[in-house]
Design a protein around this motif. Sequence first.
Motif, PDB file in Angstrom:
ATOM      1  N   ALA A 240     -17.780   7.860  19.505  1.00 63.51           N
ATOM      2  CA  ALA A 240     -17.103   7.017  20.481  1.00 63.51           C
ATOM      3  C   ALA A 240     -15.742   6.620  19.918  1.00 63.51           C
ATOM      4  O   ALA A 240     -15.608   6.287  18.742  1.00 63.51           O
ATOM      5  CB  ALA A 240     -17.931   5.775  20.788  1.00 63.51           C
ATOM      6  N   ALA A 241     -14.725   6.661  20.757  1.00 61.33           N
ATOM      7  CA  ALA A 241     -13.367   6.351  20.310  1.00 61.33           C
ATOM      8  C   ALA A 241     -13.237   4.869  19.981  1.00 61.33           C
ATOM      9  O   ALA A 241     -13.950   4.025  20.527  1.00 61.33           O
ATOM     10  CB  ALA A 241     -12.371   6.734  21.403  1.00 61.33           C
TER      11      ALA A 241
ATOM     12  N   ASP B  62      -2.571  -2.650  28.606  1.00 53.99           N
ATOM     13  CA  ASP B  62      -2.829  -3.608  29.671  1.00 53.99           C
ATOM     14  C   ASP B  62      -2.186  -4.950  29.304  1.00 53.99           C
ATOM     15  O   ASP B  62      -2.510  -5.537  28.267  1.00 53.99           O
ATOM     16  CB  ASP B  62      -4.338  -3.775  29.864  1.00 53.99           C
ATOM     17  N   HIS B  63      -1.258  -5.427  30.134  1.00 52.22           N
ATOM     18  CA  HIS B  63      -0.535  -6.647  29.803  1.00 52.22           C
ATOM     19  C   HIS B  63      -1.415  -7.884  29.877  1.00 52.22           C
ATOM     20  O   HIS B  63      -1.080  -8.937  29.331  1.00 52.22           O
ATOM     21  CB  HIS B  63       0.671  -6.812  30.747  1.00 52.22           C
ATOM     22  N   ARG B  64      -2.581  -7.815  30.557  1.00 48.72           N
ATOM     23  CA  ARG B  64      -3.447  -8.977  30.663  1.00 48.72           C
ATOM     24  C   ARG B  64      -4.345  -9.150  29.435  1.00 48.72           C
ATOM     25  O   ARG B  64      -4.565 -10.268  28.957  1.00 48.72           O
ATOM     26  CB  ARG B  64      -4.309  -8.868  31.918  1.00 48.72           C
ATOM     27  N   THR B  65      -4.895  -8.068  28.935  1.00 44.47           N
ATOM     28  CA  THR B  65      -5.826  -8.142  27.800  1.00 44.47           C
ATOM     29  C   THR B  65      -5.256  -7.595  26.503  1.00 44.47           C
ATOM     30  O   THR B  65      -5.794  -7.870  25.430  1.00 44.47           O
ATOM     31  CB  THR B  65      -7.117  -7.364  28.137  1.00 44.47           C
ATOM     32  N   GLY B  66      -4.179  -6.810  26.590  1.00 42.17           N
ATOM     33  CA  GLY B  66      -3.618  -6.193  25.402  1.00 42.17           C
ATOM     34  C   GLY B  66      -4.356  -4.954  24.941  1.00 42.17           C
ATOM     35  O   GLY B  66      -4.024  -4.373  23.901  1.00 42.17           O
ATOM     36  N   ARG B  67      -5.358  -4.487  25.690  1.00 36.80           N
ATOM     37  CA  ARG B  67      -6.123  -3.318  25.284  1.00 36.80           C
ATOM     38  C   ARG B  67      -5.350  -2.039  25.581  1.00 36.80           C
ATOM     39  O   ARG B  67      -4.737  -1.899  26.652  1.00 36.80           O
ATOM     40  CB  ARG B  67      -7.468  -3.289  26.006  1.00 36.80           C
ATOM     41  N   VAL B  68      -5.373  -1.144  24.630  1.00 35.88           N
ATOM     42  CA  VAL B  68      -4.737   0.159  24.805  1.00 35.88           C
ATOM     43  C   VAL B  68      -5.652   1.011  25.685  1.00 35.88           C
ATOM     44  O   VAL B  68      -6.829   1.196  25.371  1.00 35.88           O
ATOM     45  CB  VAL B  68      -4.476   0.833  23.445  1.00 35.88           C
TER      46      VAL B  68
ATOM     47  N   TYR C 123      -4.008  10.422  22.523  1.00 36.98           N
ATOM     48  CA  TYR C 123      -4.896  10.578  21.365  1.00 36.98           C
ATOM     49  C   TYR C 123      -6.294  10.053  21.681  1.00 36.98           C
ATOM     50  O   TYR C 123      -7.302  10.664  21.277  1.00 36.98           O
ATOM     51  CB  TYR C 123      -4.318   9.839  20.156  1.00 36.98           C
ATOM     52  N   LEU C 124      -6.393   8.931  22.415  1.00 36.13           N
ATOM     53  CA  LEU C 124      -7.710   8.417  22.800  1.00 36.13           C
ATOM     54  C   LEU C 124      -8.365   9.307  23.849  1.00 36.13           C
ATOM     55  O   LEU C 124      -9.589   9.496  23.850  1.00 36.13           O
ATOM     56  CB  LEU C 124      -7.577   6.988  23.327  1.00 36.13           C
ATOM     57  N   GLU C 125      -7.572   9.832  24.749  1.00 35.62           N
ATOM     58  CA  GLU C 125      -8.116  10.685  25.805  1.00 35.62           C
ATOM     59  C   GLU C 125      -8.695  11.972  25.243  1.00 35.62           C
ATOM     60  O   GLU C 125      -9.703  12.489  25.749  1.00 35.62           O
ATOM     61  CB  GLU C 125      -7.026  10.991  26.820  1.00 35.62           C
TER      62      GLU C 125
ATOM     63  N   SER D  43     -10.291  13.988  15.197  1.00 37.20           N
ATOM     64  CA  SER D  43      -9.639  12.688  15.368  1.00 37.20           C
ATOM     65  C   SER D  43     -10.007  11.744  14.233  1.00 37.20           C
ATOM     66  O   SER D  43     -11.081  11.857  13.633  1.00 37.20           O
ATOM     67  CB  SER D  43     -10.044  12.076  16.706  1.00 37.20           C
ATOM     68  N   SER D  44      -9.112  10.802  13.955  1.00 39.93           N
ATOM     69  CA  SER D  44      -9.335   9.816  12.901  1.00 39.93           C
ATOM     70  C   SER D  44      -8.545   8.564  13.230  1.00 39.93           C
ATOM     71  O   SER D  44      -7.668   8.557  14.112  1.00 39.93           O
ATOM     72  CB  SER D  44      -8.910  10.363  11.532  1.00 39.93           C
ATOM     73  N   LEU D  45      -8.816   7.490  12.516  1.00 33.75           N
ATOM     74  CA  LEU D  45      -8.092   6.243  12.727  1.00 33.75           C
ATOM     75  C   LEU D  45      -6.630   6.361  12.317  1.00 33.75           C
ATOM     76  O   LEU D  45      -5.738   5.818  12.972  1.00 33.75           O
ATOM     77  CB  LEU D  45      -8.761   5.113  11.932  1.00 33.75           C
ATOM     78  N   THR D  46      -6.372   7.098  11.237  1.00 30.63           N
ATOM     79  CA  THR D  46      -4.996   7.270  10.785  1.00 30.63           C
ATOM     80  C   THR D  46      -4.174   8.015  11.822  1.00 30.63           C
ATOM     81  O   THR D  46      -3.043   7.629  12.141  1.00 30.63           O
ATOM     82  CB  THR D  46      -4.978   8.021   9.450  1.00 30.63           C
ATOM     83  N   GLY D  47      -4.743   9.088  12.378  1.00 34.28           N
ATOM     84  CA  GLY D  47      -4.029   9.818  13.418  1.00 34.28           C
ATOM     85  C   GLY D  47      -3.798   8.970  14.654  1.00 34.28           C
ATOM     86  O   GLY D  47      -2.743   9.071  15.309  1.00 34.28           O
ATOM     87  N   LEU D  48      -4.755   8.116  14.992  1.00 36.14           N
ATOM     88  CA  LEU D  48      -4.601   7.250  16.155  1.00 36.14           C
ATOM     89  C   LEU D  48      -3.461   6.259  15.956  1.00 36.14           C
ATOM     90  O   LEU D  48      -2.633   6.045  16.859  1.00 36.14           O
ATOM     91  CB  LEU D  48      -5.911   6.506  16.404  1.00 36.14           C
TER      92      LEU D  48
END
Length: 342
Positions: free
Chosen positions: A90-91, A114-120, A126-128, A135-140
């Motif tokens: 899971a991403a 999202d300007h309301r919650t700040g969630r990407v 990269y998430l899609e 995939s990795s956290l560094t690449g994200l």
Amino acid sequence: MAAASAGAGTVVLVDAALAPYEHPDLRWLVRQHVLAVLEEYPTLSPSVDTYTSESGASAVLLNARGLLAVPSAPPPVLLTLWLPRKYPYAAPIVYAFPAAPSSASLARDHPFVDHRTGRVRRTLPYLEDWSVPRSSLTGLVRSLAEVLRVCHVLTTASCGFVNGATARSATPAEEERRRMHTILVDELAATLGRDTADFRGRVDQDVHAMSSLQATLRARAGAVDRAVRDLEDERTRLERAVTASLAHRGQLISWLRSAKWPPSDAAAALAPRAAAGDAPRWVESKASELAVDDTMDALGHALANGELSFQEYIRHVKILARQQFFHCYAASTSTIKRKSIL
């Protein structure tokens, strides 16, 4: 390499946080992802907090939080990476906020935040396209920093992004101020990174020292528990021994009360001596009686010290009690005879 450069306290924290995750065979990969992103972005720090989703469900998750300096974009971003329980399949859940909310806010029409919650949003390329093991956290984080460099999330005058339109052309003085501002922000981010790395190193040392102290305290607690159990066993054994001694004492008292003293042959043997009634024989009988008392006391101490069994103690007491009775009878008979003579 990441595990070697990270502190022992960070590794312990990450391993402890990954214990409830759903893929135990891939914990080494998750650990590698976390340590790699912490090494490349020292402003990020790991922690364990409760994450509450939009549906209201909450779970304790591992996360990395800190400032992210975006190249060519002065305002830093407060970035938070949450690792769901099904990670790495899971991403991650990513949030981006302004580092200083009082001076900046999220853009309302940003394509990826999202300007309301700040969630990407998951529309971030990269998430899609998230997949294991590519995939990795560094690449994200790299991909997100590149996206924010082109299209920053903050609606400040220096972002050049207001309502999706390009800002007006800046004057040379504004460009110079912007360049100086960028240099100062980069220096500040570098200083914060060094300070964060130094602080994290000290925290890791403290965590390692606390872990060692905890192991020592656990060993001492185990020794104390064993000593307490031994003392409890000893107390139980002594209580049983006292109970058995009281039972044998009752039996001995009953036996002494039911015994017939003196036997007829012993009385016949003592009759001539009692008739004599001289003082030396009385002294001898009395001394023998007191000697038997001392012997019984010595046997009692030997029994209490465990040097003599209870059966041996009773056998010797029976013999000594018989002898003491004879001596006591002889002494009393001699006393009566002396009184009659006087």
